[in-house]
Design an enzyme around this catalytic site. Structure first.
Site, PDB file in Angstrom:
ATOM      1  N   PHE A  15       0.823  -1.212   0.000  1.00 57.63           N
ATOM      2  CA  PHE A  15       0.000   0.000   0.000  1.00 57.63           C
ATOM      3  C   PHE A  15       0.858   1.262   0.000  1.00 57.63           C
ATOM      4  O   PHE A  15       0.898   2.020  -0.982  1.00 57.63           O
ATOM      5  CB  PHE A  15      -0.927  -0.070   1.212  1.00 57.63           C
ATOM      6  N   ILE A  16       1.581   1.501   1.079  1.00 62.40           N
ATOM      7  CA  ILE A  16       2.397   2.718   1.144  1.00 62.40           C
ATOM      8  C   ILE A  16       3.578   2.622   0.183  1.00 62.40           C
ATOM      9  O   ILE A  16       3.951   3.602  -0.473  1.00 62.40           O
ATOM     10  CB  ILE A  16       2.883   2.976   2.584  1.00 62.40           C
ATOM     11  N   SER A  39       5.554 -17.407  -6.109  1.00 63.26           N
ATOM     12  CA  SER A  39       5.595 -18.256  -7.298  1.00 63.26           C
ATOM     13  C   SER A  39       4.688 -17.768  -8.414  1.00 63.26           C
ATOM     14  O   SER A  39       4.743 -18.272  -9.533  1.00 63.26           O
ATOM     15  CB  SER A  39       5.226 -19.700  -6.931  1.00 63.26           C
ATOM     16  N   GLY A  44       2.257  -7.211  -6.969  1.00 66.84           N
ATOM     17  CA  GLY A  44       1.347  -6.492  -6.090  1.00 66.84           C
ATOM     18  C   GLY A  44       0.815  -5.233  -6.745  1.00 66.84           C
ATOM     19  O   GLY A  44       0.499  -5.205  -7.939  1.00 66.84           O
ATOM     20  N   LEU A  83      10.379  -0.397   4.024  1.00 73.05           N
ATOM     21  CA  LEU A  83       8.971  -0.470   4.393  1.00 73.05           C
ATOM     22  C   LEU A  83       8.477  -1.896   4.597  1.00 73.05           C
ATOM     23  O   LEU A  83       7.383  -2.095   5.108  1.00 73.05           O
ATOM     24  CB  LEU A  83       8.090   0.202   3.338  1.00 73.05           C
ATOM     25  N   ALA A  85       7.313  -5.198   5.926  1.00 73.75           N
ATOM     26  CA  ALA A  85       6.938  -5.595   7.283  1.00 73.75           C
ATOM     27  C   ALA A  85       5.674  -6.431   7.231  1.00 73.75           C
ATOM     28  O   ALA A  85       4.873  -6.316   6.299  1.00 73.75           O
ATOM     29  CB  ALA A  85       6.689  -4.361   8.163  1.00 73.75           C
ATOM     30  N   TYR A 151       2.812  -7.366  17.169  1.00 73.78           N
ATOM     31  CA  TYR A 151       3.199  -6.514  16.050  1.00 73.78           C
ATOM     32  C   TYR A 151       3.956  -5.289  16.526  1.00 73.78           C
ATOM     33  O   TYR A 151       5.054  -4.974  16.039  1.00 73.78           O
ATOM     34  CB  TYR A 151       1.964  -6.084  15.257  1.00 73.78           C
ATOM     35  N   ASN A 180      -1.804   6.661  11.474  1.00 72.41           N
ATOM     36  CA  ASN A 180      -2.627   5.757  10.662  1.00 72.41           C
ATOM     37  C   ASN A 180      -2.814   6.268   9.235  1.00 72.41           C
ATOM     38  O   ASN A 180      -3.660   7.115   8.971  1.00 72.41           O
ATOM     39  CB  ASN A 180      -3.985   5.538  11.347  1.00 72.41           C
ATOM     40  N   ARG A 215      -8.055   7.752  16.329  1.00 74.47           N
ATOM     41  CA  ARG A 215      -6.843   7.662  15.534  1.00 74.47           C
ATOM     42  C   ARG A 215      -6.594   8.979  14.797  1.00 74.47           C
ATOM     43  O   ARG A 215      -7.508   9.761  14.552  1.00 74.47           O
ATOM     44  CB  ARG A 215      -6.942   6.524  14.505  1.00 74.47           C
TER      45      ARG A 215
END
Length: 333
Positions: A15-16, A39, A44, A83, A85, A151, A180, A215
């Protein structure tokens, strides 16, 4: 004529990471983008970028858990943006070893490669979750670290390694701690795409967890610019330091749902799904950033308010081709 500088990005397919890749190309960089080996040879979200952006991107399959992959990625790079993770909090309850392997050992591999290959700048990614529930607000970088999930603990471990490498070896690392982030391409494990995706799929009763936590939501293009800001700032102003990236505003999940309903011109009902509720002592109830240190060091400030960012995100999810990539009817951990 000199060639464009190389920026290496781990987690570029995400995403980021995909938004950062776009921002780097727009700023004149060539990007060497690490995508986790699979594979299917899937790249993405990078696969959705325009051809004129991808012309400046070299995609390499690898894994931050592998030393050789990381060394090949960062060789000759001017800047490394780390990034990659594992990010989903609920899954960290189920697979904590995986989080340590990726978020701690993977970060160690990046630090070692940057150190030994003498890369001029490493931007390491932290998370506001390392602070836990706010003890004072807004949260500055001096707020105590209080990791309330595996996490968060794994990310704090990576942060401490980054700090130690700067102190011990002079490794030119700067840590960015986004609050966020939201926007197009975000996974359904996060609250904003969960709500918007369910509405876009035709649901009028939204299934969520706890509605009370607050948030500080930052639009993804602003977060990408924060990465660029610390990646290109003079060394004396940023290296060895940690910077929050957030708007300084906060909203509860319940109020957020109402705002999304307004943006989507839809009345929404919410039901609580028990499996989406974190254990009581693990839930972070309040996060709101003080990003004045980042602003003072680089001049960064968010360019989008929450409602503007939501409008862009709604537009993305209302595109049937984008919505088809998601499973809106199940709980995505």
């Amino acid at each position: 004529m000199t060639s464009a500088p190389i920026a290496a990005v781990t987690g570029a397919e995400g995403f980021i990471g995909s938004h950062l890749t776009e921002a780097l190309v727009a700023a004149g960089h060539r990007v060497r983008a690490m995508v986790q080996y699979n594979s299917f040879s899937s790249y993405g979200w990078l696969e959705t970028l325009p051809a004129d952006v991808l012309d400046h991107v070299e995609v390499v399959l690898g894994d931050v858990r592998d030393n050789g992959s990381v060394r090949s990625l960062v060789a000759d790079a001017e800047t490394v943006y780390h990034l990659a993770a594992l990010i989903a909090i609920p899954y960290s309850y189920q697979a904590p070893h995986s989080y340590v392997d990726t978020n701690v050992t993977g970060t160690l591999n990046v630090l070692e490669a940057v150190r030994h290959l003498e890369v001029p700048r490493l931007v390491h990614t932290s998370t506001s979750e390392t602070y836990g529930t706010a003890q004072t607000v807004p949260i500055t970088e001096d707020h105590p670290i209080n990791t309330q999930s595996p996490y968060a603990a794994s990310k704090a471990g990576g942060d401490r390694l980054a700090d130690s490498y700067h102190a011990s070896f002079g490794t030119p690392v700067v840590t960015l701690r986004p609050f966020n982030t939201f926007g197009p391409r975000q996974s359904m494990r996060a609250v904003i795409p969960t709500v918007i995706g369910q509405v876009a799929a035709g649901y009028h009763t939204i299934t969520l967890g706890d509605l009370r936590p607050t948030r500080d939501f930052t639009f993804v293009k602003d977060t990408a610019q924060a990465f660029l800001a610390v990646g290109t700032a003079p060394a004396a102003t940023v290296e060895g330091r940690t910077f929050n990236a957030g708007t300084g505003g906060e909203i509860s999940v319940g109020d957020l749902v109402r705002l999304i309903g307004k943006v989507m011109d839809t009345d929404l009902d919410v039901t609580e799904d028990e499996q989406r509720v974190r254990p009581a002592a693990s839930e972070v109830m309040r996060l709101v950033a003080d990003a004045s240190r980042l602003r003072a060091a680089t001049g960064w400030a968010p360019a989008h308010d929450l409602e503007q960012g939501l409008a862009h995100t709604v537009e993305f999810f209302r595109d049937p081709a984008n919505l088809a990539r998601y499973k809106t009817g199940v709980y995505n951990i």
